[in-house]
Design a protein around this motif. Structure first.
Motif, short mmCIF file in Angstrom:
data_model
loop_
_atom_site.label_atom_id
_atom_site.label_comp_id
_atom_site.label_asym_id
_atom_site.label_seq_id
_atom_site.Cartn_x
_atom_site.Cartn_y
_atom_site.Cartn_z
N LYS A 294 -3.53 3.86 4.44
CA LYS A 294 -3.98 3.18 3.22
C LYS A 294 -5.47 2.91 3.26
O LYS A 294 -6.17 3.14 2.26
CB LYS A 294 -3.22 1.88 2.99
N ILE B 288 -2.12 5.73 -2.84
CA ILE B 288 -2.32 4.35 -2.40
C ILE B 288 -1.15 3.48 -2.85
O ILE B 288 -0.68 2.63 -2.09
CB ILE B 288 -3.67 3.79 -2.92
N THR C 189 1.66 4.12 -0.45
CA THR C 189 1.49 3.46 0.85
C THR C 189 1.72 1.95 0.72
O THR C 189 2.27 1.33 1.62
CB THR C 189 0.11 3.72 1.48
#
Length: 147
Positions: A88, A136, A139
């Motif tokens: 991330k 993102i 994650t």
């Protein structure tokens, strides 16, 4: 700490939602004249709007990471959580670079003719931002399942 999480989620909604809308406009508006008019009208506002939300998103993300003691896990690939945190952080750094490049070109060439390289970097930056946002988000879902 709950309010920081709520602000983080709100910022994520504004950032990701806004980028999806603008990305969609670029795909679905085929007429170049209309596309230029739309982007020329909303581009500068959108750039500032999204920059503010990205800064809030990164700031609240750092606060949450500190609260859950996740900063020390960056680079730790021995645990699943450490791997997800490292991924991330790498994605957020990549997103920040893609956003900075895209905004630099967008503001420098606003209502001007772009060179082929500028078009490629700007559109590539938009595509990268779109894909990185989804990665993102993916994650974040995995990280939240550990907390």
């Amino acid at each position: 700490m709950t309010w920081v999480l709520y602000i983080h989620i709100l910022a994520a909604c504004a950032w990701i939602g806004g980028s999806i809308v603008l990305f969609g406009l670029g795909i679905f508006i085929r007429d170049k004249g209309v596309q230029n008019a739309v982007y020329g009208a909303i581009g500068p506002f959108y750039g500032y709007f999204e920059t503010v939300w990205l800064i809030i998103l990164i700031a609240t993300g750092l606060i949450l990471a500190d609260h859950y003691d996740l900063l020390s896990m960056i680079g730790n690939t021995e645990t699943d959580l450490g791997q997800w945190i490292t991924i991330k952080v790498s994605l957020v750094l990549s997103l920040s670079i893609a956003t900075a490049l895209h905004l630099y070109i967008a503001f420098a060439t606003h209502k001007q003719h772009r060179t082929l390289i500028q078009k490629f970097l700007s559109r590539g930056g938009s595509l990268a931002i779109f894909i990185l946002n989804l990665a993102i988000l993916w994650t974040a879902i995995h990280i939240r399942s550990f907390l």
